[in-house]
Design a protein around this motif. Structure first.
Motif, mmCIF file in Angstrom:
data_model
loop_
_atom_site.group_PDB
_atom_site.id
_atom_site.type_symbol
_atom_site.label_atom_id
_atom_site.label_comp_id
_atom_site.label_asym_id
_atom_site.label_seq_id
_atom_site.Cartn_x
_atom_site.Cartn_y
_atom_site.Cartn_z
ATOM 1 N N ASP A 149 -53.838 -12.015 -10.900
ATOM 2 C CA ASP A 149 -54.569 -11.259 -11.940
ATOM 3 C C ASP A 149 -55.961 -11.256 -11.782
ATOM 4 O O ASP A 149 -56.693 -12.498 -11.603
ATOM 5 C CB ASP A 149 -54.475 -11.864 -13.474
ATOM 6 N N GLU A 150 -56.555 -10.150 -11.381
ATOM 7 C CA GLU A 150 -57.957 -9.855 -10.973
ATOM 8 C C GLU A 150 -58.937 -10.574 -12.044
ATOM 9 O O GLU A 150 -60.060 -10.497 -11.713
ATOM 10 C CB GLU A 150 -58.157 -8.612 -10.091
ATOM 11 N N SER A 151 -58.492 -10.250 -13.109
ATOM 12 C CA SER A 151 -59.599 -10.531 -14.280
ATOM 13 C C SER A 151 -59.604 -12.177 -14.542
ATOM 14 O O SER A 151 -60.259 -12.395 -15.380
ATOM 15 C CB SER A 151 -59.130 -9.852 -15.552
ATOM 16 N N LEU A 152 -58.657 -13.025 -13.965
ATOM 17 C CA LEU A 152 -58.636 -14.249 -14.232
ATOM 18 C C LEU A 152 -58.786 -15.202 -12.881
ATOM 19 O O LEU A 152 -58.744 -14.578 -11.670
ATOM 20 C CB LEU A 152 -57.151 -14.810 -14.631
ATOM 21 N N VAL A 153 -59.582 -16.267 -13.063
ATOM 22 C CA VAL A 153 -59.506 -17.382 -11.845
ATOM 23 C C VAL A 153 -59.105 -18.448 -12.426
ATOM 24 O O VAL A 153 -59.002 -18.961 -13.575
ATOM 25 C CB VAL A 153 -61.291 -17.340 -11.521
ATOM 26 N N GLY A 154 -58.857 -19.531 -11.609
ATOM 27 C CA GLY A 154 -58.394 -20.746 -11.834
ATOM 28 C C GLY A 154 -57.766 -21.471 -10.725
ATOM 29 O O GLY A 154 -58.141 -21.015 -9.334
ATOM 30 N N ARG A 155 -56.990 -22.609 -10.960
ATOM 31 C CA ARG A 155 -56.503 -23.188 -9.974
ATOM 32 C C ARG A 155 -55.256 -24.250 -10.501
ATOM 33 O O ARG A 155 -54.828 -24.246 -11.842
ATOM 34 C CB ARG A 155 -57.472 -24.614 -9.302
ATOM 35 N N ALA A 156 -54.225 -24.414 -9.487
ATOM 36 C CA ALA A 156 -53.277 -25.514 -9.864
ATOM 37 C C ALA A 156 -53.520 -26.783 -9.966
ATOM 38 O O ALA A 156 -54.422 -27.369 -9.111
ATOM 39 C CB ALA A 156 -52.007 -25.019 -8.650
ATOM 40 N N PHE A 157 -53.090 -27.233 -11.215
ATOM 41 C CA PHE A 157 -53.584 -28.649 -11.342
ATOM 42 C C PHE A 157 -52.241 -29.754 -11.169
ATOM 43 O O PHE A 157 -52.424 -30.862 -11.316
ATOM 44 C CB PHE A 157 -54.422 -28.942 -12.525
ATOM 45 N N LEU A 158 -51.329 -29.284 -11.296
ATOM 46 C CA LEU A 158 -50.047 -29.884 -11.470
ATOM 47 C C LEU A 158 -48.944 -29.171 -10.491
ATOM 48 O O LEU A 158 -48.718 -27.927 -10.713
ATOM 49 C CB LEU A 158 -49.387 -30.282 -12.880
ATOM 50 N N ARG A 159 -48.122 -30.112 -9.999
ATOM 51 C CA ARG A 159 -46.866 -29.335 -9.234
ATOM 52 C C ARG A 159 -45.661 -30.184 -9.523
ATOM 53 O O ARG A 159 -45.648 -31.329 -9.532
ATOM 54 C CB ARG A 159 -47.144 -29.195 -7.669
ATOM 55 N N ASP A 160 -44.725 -29.228 -9.681
ATOM 56 C CA ASP A 160 -43.279 -30.045 -9.942
ATOM 57 C C ASP A 160 -42.401 -29.506 -9.106
ATOM 58 O O ASP A 160 -42.349 -28.414 -8.494
ATOM 59 C CB ASP A 160 -43.062 -29.706 -11.338
ATOM 60 N N ARG A 161 -40.886 -29.938 -9.050
ATOM 61 C CA ARG A 161 -39.713 -29.292 -8.465
ATOM 62 C C ARG A 161 -38.771 -29.595 -9.084
ATOM 63 O O ARG A 161 -38.533 -30.324 -10.206
ATOM 64 C CB ARG A 161 -39.665 -29.956 -7.081
ATOM 65 N N LEU A 162 -37.536 -28.677 -9.208
ATOM 66 C CA LEU A 162 -36.351 -28.714 -9.969
ATOM 67 C C LEU A 162 -35.399 -29.351 -9.016
ATOM 68 O O LEU A 162 -35.232 -29.464 -7.829
ATOM 69 C CB LEU A 162 -35.853 -27.437 -10.187
ATOM 70 N N VAL A 163 -34.624 -30.058 -9.846
ATOM 71 C CA VAL A 163 -33.402 -30.738 -9.308
ATOM 72 C C VAL A 163 -32.303 -30.804 -10.270
ATOM 73 O O VAL A 163 -32.272 -30.186 -11.514
ATOM 74 C CB VAL A 163 -33.771 -32.393 -9.224
ATOM 75 N N VAL A 164 -31.126 -30.647 -9.832
ATOM 76 C CA VAL A 164 -29.707 -30.615 -10.504
ATOM 77 C C VAL A 164 -29.226 -32.047 -10.954
ATOM 78 O O VAL A 164 -29.158 -32.957 -10.150
ATOM 79 C CB VAL A 164 -28.830 -29.812 -9.758
ATOM 80 N N VAL A 165 -29.221 -32.290 -12.188
ATOM 81 C CA VAL A 165 -28.796 -33.552 -12.428
ATOM 82 C C VAL A 165 -27.493 -33.436 -13.492
ATOM 83 O O VAL A 165 -27.162 -32.635 -14.116
ATOM 84 C CB VAL A 165 -30.024 -34.216 -13.337
ATOM 85 N N ALA A 166 -27.026 -34.650 -13.589
ATOM 86 C CA ALA A 166 -25.801 -34.698 -14.497
ATOM 87 C C ALA A 166 -25.562 -35.957 -14.947
ATOM 88 O O ALA A 166 -26.165 -37.194 -14.385
ATOM 89 C CB ALA A 166 -24.512 -34.242 -13.740
ATOM 90 N N GLY A 167 -24.824 -36.496 -15.883
ATOM 91 C CA GLY A 167 -24.376 -37.592 -16.207
ATOM 92 C C GLY A 167 -23.541 -38.476 -15.103
ATOM 93 O O GLY A 167 -22.923 -37.750 -14.416
ATOM 94 N N PRO A 168 -23.553 -39.805 -15.094
ATOM 95 C CA PRO A 168 -22.948 -40.619 -13.910
ATOM 96 C C PRO A 168 -21.416 -40.429 -13.818
ATOM 97 O O PRO A 168 -20.953 -40.411 -12.987
ATOM 98 C CB PRO A 168 -23.395 -42.062 -14.130
ATOM 99 N N ARG A 169 -20.954 -40.087 -15.087
ATOM 100 C CA ARG A 169 -19.333 -39.943 -15.095
ATOM 101 C C ARG A 169 -18.998 -38.474 -14.691
ATOM 102 O O ARG A 169 -17.824 -38.349 -14.574
ATOM 103 C CB ARG A 169 -18.975 -40.226 -16.398
ATOM 104 N N LEU A 170 -20.111 -37.419 -14.664
ATOM 105 C CA LEU A 170 -19.664 -36.299 -14.203
ATOM 106 C C LEU A 170 -19.485 -36.055 -12.674
ATOM 107 O O LEU A 170 -20.617 -36.132 -12.186
ATOM 108 C CB LEU A 170 -20.398 -35.247 -14.841
#
Length: 296
Positions: A149-170
């Motif tokens: 967006d040319e009308s906005l400026v800023g920066r990334a301050f946090l990064r994360d990633r997705l994982v597939v998780v489940a209960g240990p019995r599944l």
């Protein structure tokens, strides 16, 4: 435009009447009434609907009040900074932030900020939609992977990633069998693609629950009802203590949280202070830092 008249209009609008504004500011009621009338005449607009017992902003008056408050606060801050030789954050700071970040981190962040800067009134709204900062009156927004967006400026301050998780019995299914899945509302579809040494692996899914919050998704997955895709920061403690197990990292772009503000505004002392506050909380912006912050 006469800024003194604008300041008097803002005073009357904030207090909801000439009498209340007069008593609050120690100014003659007649003077305030005259100054507002002069402002209306110069603009060619009626800013108040004047009844016998009450005073209400017109639509034009409300729009001017919303913009004028920010303008006058910025001018006051600038004058104070010049006079004192330094900036002191003060006034109202309106922030829009996504639901998950508000649920997991913003409460403590806001409280710590309020203790550090007692002259700033922090006003945080939970929004997952893309807001119009100027129209909606926000000083700062926090967004996940925002579009350019040319009308906005800023920066990334946090990064994360997705994982597939489940209960240990599944047990993770093989040979194309679909796994029971807890999905977030909004049309999450399978199969899920996870990273593997040879490239990608596919996990077929059969949704058994659709929930609107990732916090609810995580809580449901803890029961063993199904697998889910979740940010690693949200489940790292569960993975560490064995409450959940990881089926793989999702093969997708990383999640980045950005702070954004309008390019045409000077960066106020309030916004600068909050950006510094985020930097102190997350100096490297890693998922581990967010997980540790949530864990505390």
């Amino acid at each position: 435009m006469d800024l003194l008249a604008l300041a008097d209009f803002n005073l009357v609008a904030r207090h909801g009447g000439f009498g209340k504004a007069s008593r609050a500011a120690g100014r003659p009621k007649a003077t305030l009434s005259r100054r507002v009338a002069e402002l209306e005449a110069s603009l060619g607009l009626r800013l108040f609907d004047r009844g016998r017992r009450d005073l209400k902003l017109t639509e034009e008056g409300r729009a001017l009040f919303e913009r004028a408050g920010q303008l006058l606060t910025d001018l006051e801050e600038t004058a104070a900074a010049i006079a004192s030789g330094g900036e002191r954050p003060r006034g109202r700071l309106r922030i829009s932030a996504p639901l998950l970040f508000c649920q997991t981190a913003m409460g403590r962040l806001a409280a710590d900020f309020a203790l550090r800067y007692p002259e700033v009134w922090l006003d945080v709204t939970t929004e997952d939609r893309a807001v119009d900062m100027v129209e909606d009156g926000f000083d700062l927004v926090i967004r996940v992977n925002p579009d350019p967006d040319e009308s906005l400026v800023g920066r990334a301050f946090l990064r994360d990633r997705l994982v597939v998780v489940a209960g240990p019995r599944l047990v993770r299914p093989e040979n194309g069998v679909a796994a029971p899945a807890v999905v977030r509302a909004g049309g999450e579809r399978g199969p899920w693609l996870v990273k593997a040494p040879a490239g990608q692996e596919r996990i077929g899914i059969e949704p058994v629950l659709t929930l609107s919050s990732l916090i609810m998704v995580r809580d449901a997955v803890r029961t063993g009802v199904g697998a889910a895709r979740l940010p690693i920061s949200l489940v790292s403690h569960d993975l560490a203590d064995g409450t959940l197990v990881e089926w793989g990292e999702v093969d997708a772009p990383e999640i980045a949280l950005w702070t954004l503000y309008p390019t045409r505004r000077l960066l106020s002392a309030r916004v600068s202070a909050f950006l510094d506050h985020l930097k102190r909380a997350f100096p490297n912006g890693t998922p581990d830092e967010l997980a540790a912050f949530i864990g505390r």
